[in-house]
Design a protein around this motif. Structure first.
Motif, short mmCIF file in Angstrom:
data_model
loop_
_atom_site.label_atom_id
_atom_site.label_comp_id
_atom_site.label_asym_id
_atom_site.label_seq_id
_atom_site.Cartn_x
_atom_site.Cartn_y
_atom_site.Cartn_z
N TYR A 1 -9.21 -5.82 39.95
CA TYR A 1 -8.96 -4.57 39.24
C TYR A 1 -8.81 -3.37 40.16
N THR B 1 -6.66 -3.68 43.01
CA THR B 1 -5.34 -3.82 43.61
C THR B 1 -4.29 -3.25 42.67
N PRO B 2 -3.43 -2.34 43.12
CA PRO B 2 -2.36 -1.82 42.26
C PRO B 2 -1.48 -2.96 41.76
N VAL B 3 -1.13 -2.90 40.48
CA VAL B 3 -0.40 -4.01 39.87
C VAL B 3 0.97 -4.22 40.50
N PHE C 1 1.69 -3.71 43.64
CA PHE C 1 1.49 -4.38 44.92
C PHE C 1 1.21 -5.86 44.72
N LEU D 1 -5.48 -7.96 36.60
CA LEU D 1 -6.05 -6.62 36.48
C LEU D 1 -7.19 -6.61 35.47
N GLY E 1 -0.23 -0.72 32.50
CA GLY E 1 0.17 -1.51 33.66
C GLY E 1 1.51 -2.19 33.48
N LEU F 1 4.61 -0.60 35.38
CA LEU F 1 4.84 -0.99 36.77
C LEU F 1 5.20 -2.46 36.87
N THR F 2 4.57 -3.31 36.05
CA THR F 2 4.86 -4.74 36.11
C THR F 2 6.30 -5.02 35.71
N THR G 1 8.66 -3.90 38.39
CA THR G 1 8.62 -4.78 39.56
C THR G 1 9.41 -6.06 39.32
#
Length: 362
Positions: free
Chosen positions: A164, A166-168, A170, A240, A302, A305-306, A309
Motif C-alpha cells: 500500500y 508503492t504508487p500504483v 510504478f 494496493l 487508483g 492511474l492503473t 498505465t
C-alpha cells in the motif's frame, strides 16, 4: 399457584419482544443509513460544481485560445454559462435528477453515454482487483498471525507496507517490464486483443463487461484472452488493497487468539491450526467488511492511474483524457458518478456489517 400461572406466557413473550426490537433496530439502521446517502451525494455534487467553476466557465477553460472572442461568447451564451452561478447550479441539479449530466465539450457526446460506455470497464477492473486483494490479503494475514513475531510474519508485514506504499503506476510499470516485456507471459496493454474485441462487438446487446461477454460467445479462447489482459492491471491495483487486508486480518486474528474462549480451548488441547480455522479467522473478516467501502473508493481513485498505465479503456482512462482536454463538463460527470457509486457501496457494506455484527446497529 395463582400468582405463578401468568409467569409462563410473560416469560415466553419476552424473547419475541426482544426479537421485534432487534428487527426494528436493523430496519431503523438501514433507513437512516440510506437517507444519509442523500446529503452525502448532495455535498459532493455541490463541491464538484463549485470547484469546476472556480477557474471560470467550462467552455473558456476547454476552448479558450482556439476560438475568437465573439465565437467564444456565442458558445458561452448558448450553453448558459453567462447566467448567474446560482441559476446554473439549480439547472445542473435539475439535470442530474432527470439523469442528464450534460454534453462533453471536447467530443460533443452526452456524458451519460460516456458513463455507460466506459463505466463497466472500471467496475470490471475494480472487481478483479478486489478478488486479488482477498486472495492475497486474507491468507497471508492468517499466516502472519499464526507465525507472529517470526520470520514469515516479519516478511509479510514488510510486504504489506510495500503493497500500500508503492504508487500504483510504478507497480504497473514494473509488472509490465517484468512479465510483459521481459518474460512475455501477459499482454502489455488493453482489455482484449483486436480479434477478441471484434468478436465481442458482434454480440447482441453486449454488457460492456468483457468477461461476461466472452463467456456468452462460448469461445474458450476469447475468455482466456480477456483474463490474460486482466491479470497485470488487477494485480497492480489489487495489491494496493491487499496490503490493508493483510494487516487487518493479522491484527484481528492475533486479538482473537488471545481471547478467553480461545485460551480455554487451547487449554483443552485444541491444536493451533484448528483454533485458527474454527475460531479466529471468521471474526477477523468483520473489520474487512466494514472497510470495503473505503477500499472501493481507493480502488476507483487508483483506477485512474492503473487504466492509464495499461491503456484500459475505462472511466479512469477517459478522466485522464478529459483532464488533459480541460473538458470540465465530462470531468464533473465522471466524478459525480464515482461519488454516487462510493456512497452506495458504503451503504451496502454498512448493511452487511450490521447483519453480521448486531453491535454495529447501535
Amino acid at each position: 399457584m395463582s400468582t405463578e400461572a401468568p409467569a409462563g406466557p410473560a416469560t415466553a413473550a419476552a424473547p419475541a419482544t426482544k426479537q421485534r426490537s432487534s428487527g426494528g433496530g436493523l430496519g431503523r439502521y438501514i433507513v437512516v443509513r440510506f437517507l444519509l446517502i442523500i446529503p452525502t451525494v448532495f455535498i459532493l455534487v455541490t463541491t464538484v460544481f463549485v470547484l469546476m467553476r472556480a477557474t471560470g466557465d467550462p467552455i473558456t477553460a476547454a476552448l479558450g485560445g482556439r476560438l475568437t472572442p465573439d465565437q467564444l461568447q456565442e458558445r458561452i451564451h448558448a450553453a448558459g454559462y453567462d447566467r448567474p452561478i446560482l441559476v446554473q447550479y439549480l439547472d445542473y441539479l435539475g439535470g442530474l435528477v432527470r439523469g442528464d449530466f450534460g454534453t462533453t465539450l471536447s467530443d460533443n457526446r452526452p456524458v451519460t453515454e460516456v458513463l455507460t460506455t466506459f463505466g463497466s470497464a472500471t467496475l470490471e477492473l475494480a472487481a478483479y482487483a478486489l478478488v486479488v486483494a482477498f486472495l492475497v490479503g486474507i491468507p497471508f494475514g492468517l499466516v502472519a498471525a499464526s507465525r507472529r513475531d517470526r520470520l514469515p510474519d516479519a516478511f509479510l508485514r514488510v510486504f504489506a507496507i510495500l503493497c500500500y506504499a508503492t504508487p500504483v503506476f510504478f507497480a504497473g510499470l514494473l509488472l509490465k517490464l517484468v512479465f510483459s516485456v521481459g518474460l512475455g507471459w501477459f499482454p502489455v496493454a488493453g482489455r482484449a486483443s483486436t480479434g477478441t474485441e471484434i468478436q465481442l462487438q458482434t454480440l447482441e446487446n453486449p454488457s460492456g463487461f468483457y468477461l461476461i461477454d466472452a463467456i456468452r460467445t462460448g469461445d474458450p479462447a476469447a475468455v482466456s484472452d480477456v483474463l490474460m489482459h486482466a491479470v497485470l492491471p488487477a494485480v497492480a491495483l489489487g495489491l494496493l488493497t491487499a496490503g490493508v487486508f493483510l494487516r487487518l486480518v493479522r491484527t484481528n486474528v492475533i486479538g482473537t487468539l488471545s481471547t478467553d474462549y480461545v485460551t480455554a480451548a487451547r487449554s483443552r488441547g485444541v491444536g493451533e491450526g484448528r483454533l485458527l480455522r474454527k475460531h479466529a479467522w471468521r471474526p477477523a473478516l468483520i473489520p474487512i467488511i466494514t472497510v470495503i467501502g473505503l477500499q472501493i473508493a481507493l480502488l476507483l481513485s487508483g483506477a485512474v492511474l492503473t487504466e492509464t498505465t495499461f491503456e484500459w479503456k475505462g472511466l479512469g482512462f477517459q478522466l485522464a483524457q478529459y483532464l488533459q482536454a480541460r473538458d470540465f463538463v465530462a470531468v464533473q460527470g465522471i466524478v459525480v458518478l464515482i461519488a454516487v457509486v462510493v456512497a452506495l457501496t458504503n451503504f451496502i457494506v454498512d448493511v452487511v456489517a450490521a447483519l453480521i455484527d448486531p453491535r454495529v446497529r447501535y
